[in-house]
Design an enzyme around this catalytic site. Structure first.
Site, PDB file in Angstrom:
ATOM      1  N   GLY A   9     -16.033   1.703 -15.979  1.00 50.00           N
ATOM      2  CA  GLY A   9     -15.548   1.162 -15.279  1.00 50.00           C
ATOM      3  C   GLY A   9     -15.734   0.215 -14.082  1.00 50.00           C
ATOM      4  N   TYR A  20       1.021  -1.324  -0.041  1.00 48.94           N
ATOM      5  CA  TYR A  20       0.324   0.014   0.247  1.00 48.94           C
ATOM      6  C   TYR A  20       0.664   1.021  -0.204  1.00 48.94           C
ATOM      7  CZ  TYR A  20      -4.094  -2.793   0.395  1.00 48.94           C
ATOM      8  OH  TYR A  20      -5.020  -3.714   0.006  1.00 48.94           O
ATOM      9  N   ARG A  40       1.825   1.778  -3.267  1.00 44.22           N
ATOM     10  CA  ARG A  40       0.066   2.345  -4.111  1.00 44.22           C
ATOM     11  C   ARG A  40       0.053   3.900  -3.685  1.00 44.22           C
ATOM     12  NH1 ARG A  40       1.033  -1.354  -5.181  1.00 44.22           N
ATOM     13  NH2 ARG A  40       1.529  -0.963  -7.033  1.00 44.22           N
ATOM     14  N   HIS A  56     -15.179   1.293  -0.453  1.00 42.44           N
ATOM     15  CA  HIS A  56     -13.669   0.070  -0.677  1.00 42.44           C
ATOM     16  C   HIS A  56     -12.157   0.574  -0.072  1.00 42.44           C
ATOM     17  CE1 HIS A  56     -15.111  -3.113  -3.638  1.00 42.44           C
ATOM     18  NE2 HIS A  56     -16.151  -2.912  -2.410  1.00 42.44           N
ATOM     19  N   GLN A  58     -15.566   2.026  -6.044  1.00 40.90           N
ATOM     20  CA  GLN A  58     -15.003   1.532  -4.882  1.00 40.90           C
ATOM     21  C   GLN A  58     -13.553   1.748  -5.250  1.00 40.90           C
ATOM     22  OE1 GLN A  58     -17.200  -2.708  -7.555  1.00 40.90           O
ATOM     23  NE2 GLN A  58     -17.409  -1.002  -8.429  1.00 40.90           N
ATOM     24  N   ASP A 104      -8.447   5.355  -5.050  1.00 39.54           N
ATOM     25  CA  ASP A 104      -7.723   6.389  -4.846  1.00 39.54           C
ATOM     26  C   ASP A 104      -8.553   7.864  -4.710  1.00 39.54           C
ATOM     27  OD1 ASP A 104      -8.943   8.054  -7.350  1.00 39.54           O
ATOM     28  OD2 ASP A 104      -9.033   5.769  -8.567  1.00 39.54           O
TER      29      ASP A 104
HETATM   30  N1  APR Z   1     -12.377   2.997 -19.185  1.00 39.74           N
HETATM   31  C1  APR Z   1     -12.693   1.880 -18.867  1.00 39.74           C
HETATM   32  N2  APR Z   1     -13.555   1.105 -17.983  1.00 39.74           N
HETATM   33  C2  APR Z   1     -11.849   0.274 -18.215  1.00 39.74           C
HETATM   34  C3  APR Z   1     -10.986   0.841 -18.895  1.00 39.74           C
HETATM   35  C4  APR Z   1     -10.922   2.514 -18.911  1.00 39.74           C
HETATM   36  N3  APR Z   1     -10.120   3.157 -19.563  1.00 39.74           N
HETATM   37  N4  APR Z   1      -9.919   0.133 -18.532  1.00 39.74           N
HETATM   38  C5  APR Z   1     -10.752  -1.174 -18.354  1.00 39.74           C
HETATM   39  N5  APR Z   1     -11.793  -1.154 -17.895  1.00 39.74           N
HETATM   40  C6  APR Z   1     -13.053  -1.623 -17.378  1.00 39.74           C
HETATM   41  C7  APR Z   1     -12.654  -3.087 -17.383  1.00 39.74           C
HETATM   42  O1  APR Z   1     -12.637  -3.997 -18.715  1.00 39.74           O
HETATM   43  C8  APR Z   1     -13.585  -3.361 -16.612  1.00 39.74           C
HETATM   44  O2  APR Z   1     -14.646  -4.540 -16.705  1.00 39.74           O
HETATM   45  O3  APR Z   1     -12.457  -1.889 -15.988  1.00 39.74           O
HETATM   46  C9  APR Z   1     -13.556  -2.308 -15.184  1.00 39.74           C
HETATM   47  C10 APR Z   1     -12.025  -3.178 -14.105  1.00 39.74           C
HETATM   48  O4  APR Z   1     -12.506  -4.544 -13.586  1.00 39.74           O
HETATM   49  P1  APR Z   1     -11.717  -4.407 -11.758  1.00 39.74           P
HETATM   50  O5  APR Z   1     -10.779  -4.373 -12.305  1.00 39.74           O
HETATM   51  O6  APR Z   1     -12.182  -5.852 -11.667  1.00 39.74           O
HETATM   52  O7  APR Z   1     -11.987  -3.660 -11.217  1.00 39.74           O
HETATM   53  P2  APR Z   1     -13.203  -3.422 -10.054  1.00 39.74           P
HETATM   54  O8  APR Z   1     -14.511  -3.244 -10.544  1.00 39.74           O
HETATM   55  O9  APR Z   1     -12.949  -1.764  -9.959  1.00 39.74           O
HETATM   56  O10 APR Z   1     -12.924  -3.941  -9.048  1.00 39.74           O
HETATM   57  C11 APR Z   1     -13.875  -4.233  -8.029  1.00 39.74           C
HETATM   58  O11 APR Z   1     -12.552  -5.519  -6.825  1.00 39.74           O
HETATM   59  O12 APR Z   1     -10.197  -6.372  -5.966  1.00 39.74           O
HETATM   60  C12 APR Z   1     -11.219  -5.353  -5.577  1.00 39.74           C
HETATM   61  O13 APR Z   1     -11.742  -4.142  -3.966  1.00 39.74           O
HETATM   62  C13 APR Z   1     -11.133  -3.860  -4.761  1.00 39.74           C
HETATM   63  O14 APR Z   1     -12.721  -2.702  -5.657  1.00 39.74           O
HETATM   64  C14 APR Z   1     -11.799  -3.423  -6.498  1.00 39.74           C
HETATM   65  C15 APR Z   1     -13.471  -4.515  -6.589  1.00 39.74           C
END
Ligand code: APR
Length: 235
Positions: free
Chosen positions: A173, A53, A56, A104, A86, A89
């Site tokens: 996203g 962290y 990060r 989160h 979620q 940042d």
């Molecule tokens: N613009 C928009 N969406 C995007 C981009 C972009 N430039 N790049 C990637 N994505 C999309 C991907 O297609 C995907 O659907 O963002 C999403 C990211 O998904 P994850 O990586 O699973 O992130 P998230 O859904 O926020 O994760 C949820 O999981 O690990 C835990 O607590 C953590 O808050 C997090 C939670």
């Protein structure tokens, strides 16, 4: 004023330079998520978790909000807008959004590891590295103010209340794979329009009534969507 709720995930910050969680390799910055984002991982190797962290946090302090974060501010002139994120940042804050729920937790806050669940008055602002031996006044090690896997989501009930009142829901996203956050979409009233901005969306056209999928990155999709909503929905 109509109420807009914006649910954001890692994808909105990707174009600011922060990696998403579920990339092709299934790792988060090279780590198994359970190693660095669970109470068990922290117990087993606190140094690894604090260091993770710290990196990060250092990275966050070097990046900036992008045009998608910025476009969301314009919604506030026209709609009663709440962002439920979620993301840990602070890019929505830095862009200037005024109502943000961090489901989160927040990377720039820490709290005692001595049994609190981290309601806001128990957190400290923290921008430097967090080290083993940094303790709360009661002598407990401080930990990142992050909701780890397996932990309660203290702001979830508040997020439900907000979502239930939405006239419009925007989802940007997020892979909608992590619960309970992903279940928020089930709390909107029937026929509430939903707009999804994601280059690889996980929802499909027939999953909800009134769903519009914008298969674009946040920077390419959100500013246009905001302009259209402002033009199409009377105040
Ligand atoms: N613009 C928009 N969406 C995007 C981009 C972009 N430039 N790049 C990637 N994505 C999309 C991907 O297609 C995907 O659907 O963002 C999403 C990211 O998904 P994850 O990586 O699973 O992130 P998230 O859904 O926020 O994760 C949820 O999981 O690990 C835990 O607590 C953590 O808050 C997090 C939670």
């Amino acid at each position: 004023m109509k109420k807009i709720v914006v649910l954001t995930g890692a994808g909105i910050s990707a174009e600011s330079g922060i990696q998403t969680f579920r990339g092709a390799d299934g790792l988060w910055e090279g780590h198994n998520v359970m190693e660095v984002a669970s109470p068990e991982g922290f117990k087993k190797n606190p140094l690894l978790v604090l260091d993770f962290y710290n990196k990060r946090r250092q990275q966050l302090l070097m990046v900036k909000p992008n045009q998608a974060h910025q476009a969301l501010i314009e919604l506030e002139t026209h709609f009663n807008t709440t962002i439920i994120t979620q993301n840990i940042d602070d890019l929505h804050e830095r862009a200037g959004s005024s109502s943000i729920v961090h489901l989160h937790g927040e990377l720039l806050k820490v709290r005692s590891s001595g049994g609190t669940d981290g309601t806001d008055d128990e957190t400290l602002d923290w921008r430097k590295d967090l080290l083993l031996g940094d303790t709360c006044p009661n002598g407990y090690q401080l930990r990142p103010h992050i909701v780890w896997f397996g932990e309660q989501v203290p702001l979830f009930d508040k997020a439900i209340e907000i979502t239930e009142q939405a006239d419009i829901l925007i989802i940007i996203g997020t892979s909608m794979q992590v619960y309970p956050a992903a279940s928020l979409v089930n709390f909107i009233s029937q026929n509430t329009p939903i707009y999804v901005v994601d280059p690889k969306p996980s929802v499909r056209k027939n999953d909800f009534n009134n769903l519009t999928i914008i298969e674009k990155t946040a920077v390419n999709g959100v500013p246009d969507l905001v302009s259209k909503l402002i033009a199409n929905f009377p105040r």
